[in-house]
Design a protein around this motif. Sequence first.
Motif, PDB file in Angstrom:
ATOM      1  N   PHE A   1     -10.317   3.141  -9.274  1.00  0.00           N
ATOM      2  CA  PHE A   1      -9.184   3.070  -9.677  1.00  0.00           C
ATOM      3  C   PHE A   1      -8.806   1.714 -10.449  1.00  0.00           C
ATOM      4  O   PHE A   1      -9.423   0.484  -9.951  1.00  0.00           O
ATOM      5  N   GLU A   2      -8.291   1.829 -11.634  1.00  0.00           N
ATOM      6  CA  GLU A   2      -8.039   0.695 -12.570  1.00  0.00           C
ATOM      7  C   GLU A   2      -6.598   0.363 -12.586  1.00  0.00           C
ATOM      8  O   GLU A   2      -6.473  -0.814 -12.859  1.00  0.00           O
ATOM      9  N   GLU A   3      -5.882   0.925 -12.124  1.00  0.00           N
ATOM     10  CA  GLU A   3      -4.379   0.567 -12.231  1.00  0.00           C
ATOM     11  C   GLU A   3      -3.994  -0.484 -11.345  1.00  0.00           C
ATOM     12  O   GLU A   3      -2.957  -1.146 -11.810  1.00  0.00           O
ATOM     13  N   VAL A   4      -4.755  -0.896 -10.195  1.00  0.00           N
ATOM     14  CA  VAL A   4      -4.149  -1.764  -9.404  1.00  0.00           C
ATOM     15  C   VAL A   4      -4.526  -3.279 -10.029  1.00  0.00           C
ATOM     16  O   VAL A   4      -5.584  -3.514 -10.293  1.00  0.00           O
ATOM     17  N   PRO A   5      -3.481  -4.070  -9.786  1.00  0.00           N
ATOM     18  CA  PRO A   5      -3.918  -5.466 -10.531  1.00  0.00           C
ATOM     19  C   PRO A   5      -5.095  -6.104  -9.710  1.00  0.00           C
ATOM     20  O   PRO A   5      -5.040  -5.778  -8.253  1.00  0.00           O
ATOM     21  N   LYS A   6      -5.927  -7.031 -10.226  1.00  0.00           N
ATOM     22  CA  LYS A   6      -6.740  -7.647  -9.408  1.00  0.00           C
ATOM     23  C   LYS A   6      -6.240  -8.302  -8.373  1.00  0.00           C
ATOM     24  O   LYS A   6      -5.129  -9.312  -8.513  1.00  0.00           O
ATOM     25  N   GLY A   7      -6.630  -8.430  -7.149  1.00  0.00           N
ATOM     26  CA  GLY A   7      -6.365  -9.098  -6.211  1.00  0.00           C
ATOM     27  C   GLY A   7      -5.681  -8.250  -4.818  1.00  0.00           C
ATOM     28  O   GLY A   7      -5.586  -8.375  -3.980  1.00  0.00           O
ATOM     29  N   GLU A   8      -5.107  -6.802  -5.515  1.00  0.00           N
ATOM     30  CA  GLU A   8      -4.442  -5.961  -4.853  1.00  0.00           C
ATOM     31  C   GLU A   8      -5.481  -4.903  -4.402  1.00  0.00           C
ATOM     32  O   GLU A   8      -5.204  -4.085  -3.251  1.00  0.00           O
TER      33      GLU A   8
ATOM     34  N   PHE B   1       0.804  -1.165   0.010  1.00  0.00           N
ATOM     35  CA  PHE B   1       0.111  -0.037  -0.031  1.00  0.00           C
ATOM     36  C   PHE B   1       0.814   1.258  -0.201  1.00  0.00           C
ATOM     37  O   PHE B   1       0.650   2.162  -0.801  1.00  0.00           O
ATOM     38  N   ILE B   2       1.863   1.271   0.840  1.00  0.00           N
ATOM     39  CA  ILE B   2       2.851   2.387   0.974  1.00  0.00           C
ATOM     40  C   ILE B   2       3.570   2.639  -0.369  1.00  0.00           C
ATOM     41  O   ILE B   2       3.706   3.764  -0.977  1.00  0.00           O
ATOM     42  N   ARG B   3       3.878   1.703  -1.087  1.00  0.00           N
ATOM     43  CA  ARG B   3       4.554   1.718  -2.404  1.00  0.00           C
ATOM     44  C   ARG B   3       3.689   2.235  -3.506  1.00  0.00           C
ATOM     45  O   ARG B   3       4.166   3.019  -4.342  1.00  0.00           O
ATOM     46  N   LYS B   4       2.308   2.386  -3.198  1.00  0.00           N
ATOM     47  CA  LYS B   4       1.499   2.896  -4.360  1.00  0.00           C
ATOM     48  C   LYS B   4       1.619   4.364  -4.512  1.00  0.00           C
ATOM     49  O   LYS B   4       1.172   4.963  -5.486  1.00  0.00           O
ATOM     50  N   SER B   5       2.365   4.823  -3.474  1.00  0.00           N
ATOM     51  CA  SER B   5       2.331   6.560  -3.400  1.00  0.00           C
ATOM     52  C   SER B   5       3.718   6.799  -3.285  1.00  0.00           C
ATOM     53  O   SER B   5       4.030   7.493  -2.069  1.00  0.00           O
ATOM     54  N   PRO B   6       4.476   6.628  -3.999  1.00  0.00           N
ATOM     55  CA  PRO B   6       5.984   6.937  -4.101  1.00  0.00           C
ATOM     56  C   PRO B   6       6.439   8.629  -3.742  1.00  0.00           C
ATOM     57  O   PRO B   6       7.548   8.846  -3.512  1.00  0.00           O
ATOM     58  N   LYS B   7       5.417   9.467  -4.286  1.00  0.00           N
ATOM     59  CA  LYS B   7       5.492  10.998  -4.021  1.00  0.00           C
ATOM     60  C   LYS B   7       5.395  11.354  -2.771  1.00  0.00           C
ATOM     61  O   LYS B   7       5.832  12.455  -2.284  1.00  0.00           O
ATOM     62  N   LEU B   8       4.739  10.497  -1.761  1.00  0.00           N
ATOM     63  CA  LEU B   8       4.456  10.822  -0.605  1.00  0.00           C
ATOM     64  C   LEU B   8       5.271   9.957   0.580  1.00  0.00           C
ATOM     65  O   LEU B   8       5.583  10.416   1.714  1.00  0.00           O
ATOM     66  N   PHE B   9       5.475   8.589   0.469  1.00  0.00           N
ATOM     67  CA  PHE B   9       6.224   7.915   1.160  1.00  0.00           C
ATOM     68  C   PHE B   9       7.324   7.149   0.609  1.00  0.00           C
ATOM     69  O   PHE B   9       7.433   6.817  -0.614  1.00  0.00           O
TER      70      PHE B   9
ATOM     71  N   GLN C   1      -4.287  14.549  -2.390  1.00  0.00           N
ATOM     72  CA  GLN C   1      -5.029  13.559  -2.922  1.00  0.00           C
ATOM     73  C   GLN C   1      -4.126  13.612  -4.391  1.00  0.00           C
ATOM     74  O   GLN C   1      -4.217  12.524  -5.113  1.00  0.00           O
ATOM     75  N   ARG C   2      -3.900  14.702  -4.951  1.00  0.00           N
ATOM     76  CA  ARG C   2      -3.165  14.756  -6.097  1.00  0.00           C
ATOM     77  C   ARG C   2      -1.854  13.960  -6.249  1.00  0.00           C
ATOM     78  O   ARG C   2      -1.470  13.775  -7.396  1.00  0.00           O
ATOM     79  N   LEU C   3      -1.306  13.720  -5.114  1.00  0.00           N
ATOM     80  CA  LEU C   3      -0.191  13.052  -4.986  1.00  0.00           C
ATOM     81  C   LEU C   3      -0.246  11.540  -4.786  1.00  0.00           C
ATOM     82  O   LEU C   3       1.084  10.814  -4.702  1.00  0.00           O
ATOM     83  N   ILE C   4      -1.291  11.125  -4.580  1.00  0.00           N
ATOM     84  CA  ILE C   4      -1.551   9.471  -4.278  1.00  0.00           C
ATOM     85  C   ILE C   4      -1.389   8.738  -5.589  1.00  0.00           C
ATOM     86  O   ILE C   4      -2.149   8.841  -6.611  1.00  0.00           O
ATOM     87  N   GLY C   5      -0.436   7.932  -5.518  1.00  0.00           N
ATOM     88  CA  GLY C   5      -0.255   7.126  -6.875  1.00  0.00           C
ATOM     89  C   GLY C   5      -1.152   6.090  -6.803  1.00  0.00           C
ATOM     90  O   GLY C   5      -1.115   5.507  -8.093  1.00  0.00           O
ATOM     91  N   TYR C   6      -1.965   5.900  -5.882  1.00  0.00           N
ATOM     92  CA  TYR C   6      -2.921   4.764  -5.800  1.00  0.00           C
ATOM     93  C   TYR C   6      -4.163   4.781  -6.917  1.00  0.00           C
ATOM     94  O   TYR C   6      -4.587   3.768  -7.490  1.00  0.00           O
TER      95      TYR C   6
END
Length: 464
Positions: free
Chosen positions: A416-423, A125-133, A391-396
Motif C-alpha cells: 500500500f502506498e496511500e498510508v503516510p510514512k509512520g502509520e 486503523f479503523i478509519r482506514k476502512s470507512p466502508k466497513l467500520f 477485501q475490495r471494501l478495505i480502504g487501507y
Amino acid sequence: MAISRVTRISDLMNKLSVTKQFFSLLTNELLYCSSRSVYGELCLRWVLSSSQMRLMTTSKRVQDRSHKKRVHDLEIATEKWKIASKVLFLMEVLKREPEQITTLRSLEQHRRQLNLRKPHKISDFIRKSPKLFELYKDRRGVIWCGMTKEAEDLVEEEAKILEKHGDKAAEHVTRLLMMSVDKRLPIDKIAHFRREFGLPYDFRTNWVRKYPEHFRVVKTEDDVEYLELISWNPAWAVTELEKKAMGGIDSDPPTPGVLSLPFPMKFPPNYKKIFRYGGQIEHFQKRSYLSPYADARGLKAGSQEFDKRAVAVMHELLSFTIEKRLVTDHLTHFRQEFVMPQKLMRLLLKHFGIFYVSERGKRLNVFLTEAYEGSELIEKCRLVLWKEQVQRLIGYRGRKQRIETFDEFSDTDDLFEEVPKGENALADIEDEEITGGLEDVTLTDDAEMEVGEVYSAYKDSETS
C-alpha cells in the motif's frame, strides 16, 4: 613454517566437509597464516567464500533461502491478505457482540491479535476502512465502534455461506479424525484450522454438537475436550489424489492401504534445471506409500515410507482448506496424532514442487502448489469469493505498487502506498492464535530434493 601449517589444513579439508564448527577452527588457523604469507591469505579467502556458499546451500531456516528460489506469485498471494486478515478479525470481534458494537477501549485488548504496535492507534486503523467500520461518540464522550450497513450485509451473507458449507466442513473434520491414530483429536487443536476449514466462530461451543452421526465431544479426567469419531465412512477414506485418478468415488471405494499415486508438482517458471534432478524426483514419485487413512503405527520414523506418508497427510490436509494453504505451526501441532516427523519443516522444504513455504510475516504459510495458477487459486469456493468482497471494501489498500522482483518486498511493508510514512507499521498476522516456534532444522546431504540442490540449480540457471 606458515606454509606447512596451511598444507596440513588443506589435507584436513579434503577429508572433512566444511561445517560450522570446522569453519571456526579453520578461520582461526588461517588468520594466523595470512599474517605470515600471501599463500595463507589466499587460503583464508578461499575458505571464507567456500564456507559461505556451503552455509547458504544447507540453510537451516526458511528465511536463509536464496531469493532466486522463492515463488514470487505465491509470496504476493500471502502479502495481499495481510491487512484483510486484520479486518476480518475485527469484523469477527464485532459480530460476537450482542448489538455488533463495542467501545473503542474494549478493542484495545485485541491489540496483540491485530499486531498493532504503539503508538499507532486502533482508531486510526479503523478509519482506514470507512466502508466497513464507523466510529461515533455518545453523550458521555465514549467512542464506540460498529459496522456499516454494507459490512452487516456481508456478515449475514457469510453466515448463510457457512451454513451451506457446514456439511462439507463436517466431512473434512470427520476425515481429520479418520486420519488420526486414536480416531480423536483435541478440540482446541482442531480450532487452529477453524478459518482455513471454513468453520464458524462458535465451533467449540455449538458446531461440534451439530453432527452427532459423525463425531461426539468427550471430556477426559483432566477436563480436556476431544472430538471423537462415531462411525467410519469408507467413501471418505479415499484421498483427494485417488478421487482425481479415479474420476470420482466408486460405489465400492477401496480399503485404505498402500498407494503408488504420484503427487502433482509445479515448479517456478525460472527453474530451468529440473532435468538434472529428474531421476531423484522420479524415484520419489514411484515409491509406494501408506494411505493417510490406513493405520501407520508400524511405520519406522525416519524411513522413506514414513516420510512419504507424511507428505501424503500434509497434501490431504491442505486439500481440505478453502485456500489450499495453512500456517505451518498449525501443522506441527498434529505430529503425534497424524504420525508425522518431528522435523516437519524440513520435509516441506525438501518437496518444494508439491509444497511452497512462504516466509512473509512472522508466521510461515505452506501452499499446495498445484492449487494455484500464478498468485490466484484455480478453484475458489464461495467463502474465498466472500473474502475477496471484503477485501475490495478495505480502504487501507490504496494504490498497489508495481512489484517486479521479490527484492522489492520488505518484511514489514505492505502493498500500500496511500498510508503516510509512520502509520504503515502494522506487522504481519494470520489470526489471533499465538505464534508457535519453528524448528531449527538441519538438512542432510543425502536427502532427496535437497534445498541445497535447489539453490545450486537456480544458480546454474542464472549462468546458462
